[in-house]
Design a protein around this motif. Structure first.
Motif, PDB file in Angstrom:
ATOM      1  N   UNK A   1       0.823  -1.211   0.000  1.00 42.05           N
ATOM      2  CA  UNK A   1       0.000   0.000   0.000  1.00 42.05           C
ATOM      3  C   UNK A   1       0.854   1.257   0.000  1.00 42.05           C
ATOM      4  N   UNK A   2       1.916   1.226   0.778  1.00 37.57           N
ATOM      5  CA  UNK A   2       2.828   2.372   0.821  1.00 37.57           C
ATOM      6  C   UNK A   2       3.583   2.520  -0.491  1.00 37.57           C
ATOM      7  N   UNK A   3       3.981   1.411  -1.081  1.00 42.41           N
ATOM      8  CA  UNK A   3       4.748   1.487  -2.324  1.00 42.41           C
ATOM      9  C   UNK A   3       3.893   1.959  -3.496  1.00 42.41           C
ATOM     10  N   UNK A   4       2.583   1.796  -3.366  1.00 39.81           N
ATOM     11  CA  UNK A   4       1.681   2.251  -4.433  1.00 39.81           C
ATOM     12  C   UNK A   4       1.593   3.764  -4.516  1.00 39.81           C
ATOM     13  N   UNK A   5       1.940   4.463  -3.426  1.00 41.57           N
ATOM     14  CA  UNK A   5       1.953   5.937  -3.434  1.00 41.57           C
ATOM     15  C   UNK A   5       3.377   6.399  -3.176  1.00 41.57           C
ATOM     16  N   UNK A   6       4.129   6.570  -4.234  1.00 39.07           N
ATOM     17  CA  UNK A   6       5.562   6.871  -4.152  1.00 39.07           C
ATOM     18  C   UNK A   6       5.855   8.258  -3.587  1.00 39.07           C
ATOM     19  N   UNK A   7       4.848   9.092  -3.390  1.00 38.21           N
ATOM     20  CA  UNK A   7       5.083  10.447  -2.870  1.00 38.21           C
ATOM     21  C   UNK A   7       5.077  10.492  -1.348  1.00 38.21           C
ATOM     22  N   UNK A   8       4.653   9.425  -0.708  1.00 33.06           N
ATOM     23  CA  UNK A   8       4.583   9.398   0.755  1.00 33.06           C
ATOM     24  C   UNK A   8       5.979   9.404   1.377  1.00 33.06           C
ATOM     25  N   UNK A   9       6.024   9.870   2.612  1.00 32.97           N
ATOM     26  CA  UNK A   9       7.257   9.776   3.390  1.00 32.97           C
ATOM     27  C   UNK A   9       7.521   8.303   3.682  1.00 32.97           C
ATOM     28  N   UNK A  10       8.777   7.949   3.777  1.00 30.38           N
ATOM     29  CA  UNK A  10       9.088   6.547   4.062  1.00 30.38           C
ATOM     30  C   UNK A  10       9.094   6.258   5.567  1.00 30.38           C
ATOM     31  N   UNK A  11       8.614   7.184   6.376  1.00 28.20           N
ATOM     32  CA  UNK A  11       8.553   6.982   7.827  1.00 28.20           C
ATOM     33  C   UNK A  11       7.738   5.743   8.182  1.00 28.20           C
ATOM     34  N   UNK A  12       6.613   5.561   7.514  1.00 33.13           N
ATOM     35  CA  UNK A  12       5.771   4.387   7.798  1.00 33.13           C
ATOM     36  C   UNK A  12       6.485   3.096   7.410  1.00 33.13           C
ATOM     37  N   UNK A  13       7.215   3.122   6.300  1.00 33.86           N
ATOM     38  CA  UNK A  13       7.990   1.949   5.875  1.00 33.86           C
ATOM     39  C   UNK A  13       9.057   1.637   6.913  1.00 33.86           C
ATOM     40  N   UNK A  14       9.754   2.679   7.370  1.00 38.02           N
ATOM     41  CA  UNK A  14      10.780   2.501   8.396  1.00 38.02           C
ATOM     42  C   UNK A  14      10.184   1.912   9.672  1.00 38.02           C
ATOM     43  N   UNK A  15       8.993   2.356  10.039  1.00 36.59           N
ATOM     44  CA  UNK A  15       8.346   1.860  11.255  1.00 36.59           C
ATOM     45  C   UNK A  15       8.032   0.368  11.126  1.00 36.59           C
ATOM     46  N   UNK A  16       7.500  -0.038   9.987  1.00 38.58           N
ATOM     47  CA  UNK A  16       7.196  -1.460   9.765  1.00 38.58           C
ATOM     48  C   UNK A  16       8.479  -2.287   9.811  1.00 38.58           C
ATOM     49  N   UNK A  17       9.514  -1.807   9.146  1.00 38.88           N
ATOM     50  CA  UNK A  17      10.789  -2.536   9.118  1.00 38.88           C
ATOM     51  C   UNK A  17      11.419  -2.596  10.509  1.00 38.88           C
ATOM     52  N   UNK A  18      11.308  -1.516  11.275  1.00 34.93           N
ATOM     53  CA  UNK A  18      11.879  -1.486  12.627  1.00 34.93           C
ATOM     54  C   UNK A  18      11.161  -2.473  13.543  1.00 34.93           C
TER      55      UNK A  18
END
Length: 133
Positions: free
Chosen positions: A68-85
């Motif tokens: 879902x995050x990768x589908x909107x490339x304009x978003x901050x990657x903070x949410x991705x970092x949180x999931x990975x962390x």
């Protein structure tokens, strides 16, 4: 490409591809004139993403969020970092658990007296407490 070709290209079983379609991780493909699924480059890219994420141990829910995050490339990657962390923290906990298990098993092997099974500390430690052996 047909489902078997997609599976071969990504190292994914056909049943798994169908399951990913069923749960919405992979969009349903168009059907060709013979009513076979007809997968394109977008399916290949998405399934490759899912496979790589799964290989890294992300749960299906985490993969869904990452997609879902990768589908909107304009978003901050903070949410991705949180999931990975969060995932990394879980990996660290599992490693600590495995190290503790390794230490316990190593201790049991080290304490082994090489006698009979009746005197085996490993067998004793596996048996339920309080039950005759």
């Amino acid at each position: 490409m047909k489902i078997g070709q997609l599976g071969q290209a990504t190292g994914t079983k056909v049943e798994t591809i169908r399951y990913y379609e069923q749960i919405g991780l992979l969009g349903a493909p168009a059907r060709n004139a013979s009513n076979y699924r007809d997968y394109g480059k977008a399916h290949l890219a998405r399934l490759s993403f899912v496979r790589r994420a799964r290989d890294l141990g992300f749960t299906l829910d985490q993969v869904r969020e990452l997609l879902g995050l990768s589908d909107d490339r304009t978003q901050s990657c903070t949410a991705v970092d949180a999931i990975a962390t969060i995932h990394l923290t879980e990996i660290d906990r599992k490693i600590a658990d495995l190290q503790a298990l390794r230490g316990e098993l190593s201790r049991l092997i080290g304490d082994c007296r090489q006698g009979t099974v009746a005197d085996c500390l490993i067998i004793d430690s596996l048996a339920p407490a309080g039950l005759p052996q």
